[in-house]
Design an enzyme around this catalytic site. Sequence first.
Site, PDB file in Angstrom:
ATOM      1  N   HIS A   1      -5.942   2.808   0.991  1.00 15.15           N
ATOM      2  CA  HIS A   1      -5.217   3.964   1.540  1.00 15.15           C
ATOM      3  C   HIS A   1      -5.990   4.735   2.608  1.00 15.15           C
ATOM      4  O   HIS A   1      -5.439   5.101   3.639  1.00 15.15           O
ATOM      5  CB  HIS A   1      -4.854   4.944   0.416  1.00 15.15           C
ATOM      6  CG  HIS A   1      -4.298   4.288  -0.802  1.00 15.15           C
ATOM      7  ND1 HIS A   1      -3.318   3.321  -0.732  1.00 15.15           N
ATOM      8  CD2 HIS A   1      -4.556   4.440  -2.115  1.00 15.15           C
ATOM      9  CE1 HIS A   1      -3.024   2.918  -1.953  1.00 15.15           C
ATOM     10  NE2 HIS A   1      -3.767   3.578  -2.809  1.00 15.15           N
TER      11      HIS A   1
ATOM     12  N   ASP B   1       0.911  -1.141   0.000  1.00 17.99           N
ATOM     13  CA  ASP B   1       0.000   0.000   0.000  1.00 17.99           C
ATOM     14  C   ASP B   1       0.949   1.188   0.000  1.00 17.99           C
ATOM     15  O   ASP B   1       1.527   1.522   1.041  1.00 17.99           O
ATOM     16  CB  ASP B   1      -0.892   0.006   1.252  1.00 17.99           C
ATOM     17  CG  ASP B   1      -1.906   1.141   1.201  1.00 17.99           C
ATOM     18  OD1 ASP B   1      -1.546   2.226   0.696  1.00 17.99           O
ATOM     19  OD2 ASP B   1      -3.044   0.960   1.653  1.00 17.99           O
ATOM     20  N   HIS B   2       1.147   1.799  -1.154  1.00 18.43           N
ATOM     21  CA  HIS B   2       2.260   2.745  -1.250  1.00 18.43           C
ATOM     22  C   HIS B   2       2.068   3.978  -0.358  1.00 18.43           C
ATOM     23  O   HIS B   2       3.020   4.673  -0.060  1.00 18.43           O
ATOM     24  CB  HIS B   2       2.569   3.120  -2.703  1.00 18.43           C
ATOM     25  CG  HIS B   2       1.502   3.951  -3.342  1.00 18.43           C
ATOM     26  ND1 HIS B   2       0.434   3.390  -3.971  1.00 18.43           N
ATOM     27  CD2 HIS B   2       1.329   5.277  -3.435  1.00 18.43           C
ATOM     28  CE1 HIS B   2      -0.350   4.348  -4.408  1.00 18.43           C
ATOM     29  NE2 HIS B   2       0.174   5.516  -4.101  1.00 18.43           N
TER      30      HIS B   2
END
Length: 491
Positions: free
Chosen positions: A243, A180-181
Site C-alpha cells: 500500500h 491491493d485494496h
Amino acid sequence: MNTIQLPKAIIIIFGATGDLAKRKLFPSIYRLYQSGKIGEEFAVVGVARRPWTNETFRENVKESVENAVSVNSDLTSFTSHFYYHPFDVSNQSSYHSLKSLLSDLDEKYQTEGNRVFYLAMAPEFFGIIANNLKEHGLKDTNGWTRLVIEKPFGHDLASAQKLNDEIRAAFDEEQIYRIDHYLGKEMVQNIEVIRFANALFEHLWNNRFISNIQITSSESLGVEDRGNYYETSGALRDMVQNHMLQMVALLAMEPPIKLTTDEIRSEKIKVLRALRPIQENEVDSYFVRGQYTKGIINGKEVIGYREEANVDPDSNTETFVAGKILIDNYRWAGVPFYIRTGKRMKEKSTKIVVEFKDIPMNLYFKKESDRVPNLLVIHIQPDEGITLHLNAKKAGVSSEATPIKLSYNNNGIDGMNTPEAYERLLYDCMQGDATNFTHWDEVALSWAYVDPISNAWSRKKAAFPNYEAGSMGPKEADELLAKDGFHWWPI
Ligand code: NAP
C-alpha cells in the site's frame, strides 16, 4: 438509447466461509446488485471445507450483508444466486464436480462462460488452486476467465517469484488481478485526478517547488485475532511493500499518455525502478521500526503487542515503520518521501501531506517560527477530501499574515454513494479493467526494495517495545525528519 452492458459472470470464491468473504466480498456483491451494476445474470459459488448446504451458505451471506449494508428489501432473490460446494482444495477429484456445477450455472444464469476465480484463502493454496483449475478444464470456456489473488503476494522477492511462476503456469498475466485494496479507495484513485487535472498542482509537482511528501497510514487497532499472521509479516511486509509504495508511485509518476491500464502501470513501474535502493548496512539511516507497549486509546487501557494472543512474548516483529524514500529521477531528485504506518497509534487515519518549499523571505510573519509553508493534504480515510493550507492577511491587523485552510470534503457530498474498495475492484475485474490491481513487475520491484530492510531487521534484535499504544510511534520517527530539518505535520 444506449444500453450499458452489465457484466455477466460466475464468481467462485475459494475461502467462502472465511473472514474476508464475510466482511467484504458478500456485502460488496450485494452493493453491486443493489445499485444495478450487476443484473440477474450472475452466480456466486462458495468453496471451503465446512460441510454447509446451499441454505446455510445463503443464511450466512444474508447475515453478513445485513451487518454491513443498509438493506431495503427482501434478500431472498439476491441470495438465491449463491451456491456452496464444499471440498478441500488440495483434493484433485473435487474439481471435476465443481466444473459440472459451473457448467450448469452458466446455462441457468446465462453467464456466457465468464468466470472470476477469487482466492480468499491462505497464499500456500494459490498455486495448487490455479493449477487444478487449469488441469481440470475449469478455464476452458467460451467466455473470459480471471484469477483474483489476495495479499500477501509472497514473503520476499524469492517467494513472490515462486508463487508467480506457479500461477503463471496456469494463467496469463492479463488474467491475473492482484488485489491491493488501497487502490480501490476513492481518494487514492483521486490522487491522479488532483495531480493531472489541475494545472495549479501539476506545474509545481517537482523538486523545484516541493520540499517533501509525507504519507501516514495509522491504525488505532492492534493485531486483534491475527497475531499468528502478523508475527510472520510485520508492518513492513503488511503495509509498506504494497500500500505505501503504491501511494508513493501514484504521487511520483509522470502523467500517463492515456488513461489505460498499460500506460498507468508503466508510469508507476518507472517510479518503482527509480527508488534509491537501501543497502543493509544503511537501513538505520533511512528506516525506523517500532513495536507498541501498553497504553491508552480512546480513554481505554490496551495491552502491548507482546501480550496479544498468538504473539511471542519476546517478539522482534515491528508493528510500526517509518522511512525516508528517495526517488532518483529528474523530477524528484532531492525530495524525501517520508512514510509511516503502524498499529495502536493515536487514531485511524490515512493522509498524504505535500509540503511546498517556502517563499524566500518572511515579509508577513512577526516571528520566523510563525511562518507556515503551503501544504496540500489529501485525506484518504476515514475522511475523504483535500485541504489546501495557504496564508492570507489577518483581518484588521496591518500587513500581518495568518494561515488559512481551504477544504473539500467528499463525505458530505457523495460519500454515502462512494463504493467500498472491494466493490469497485470486483466490478473493475468483471469489466476487465486491471488498472487498480498490481502488475507482477510492481510486486517484484517493491519486494526488491523492501527485502534488504527486512533482512537487516531480522539479523538484529530491536530494542522493543519502543512506543506507547495511543502515540504516534517511537521518537526515532520524529528524528528521521528532524535531521533533514522537517517534522511530521499533525494528522
Ligand atoms: P480465514 O478467515 O482464515 O479464511 C480462510 C478460508 O479458507 C476459510 O473459508 C476456510 O474455510 C478456507 N480453507 C482453509 N483451508 C482450506 C482447504 N484446504 N480447502 C478449502 N478451503 C479451505 O482467512 P481470511 O481472513 O478470510 O483471509 C483470506 C485471504 O485474504 C488471506 O490470504 C488473507 O491474507 C487475505 N486478506 C484478508 C483480509 C481480511 O480482512 N480478512 C484482508 C486482506 C487480505 P474452511 O475452514 O471451512 O475450510
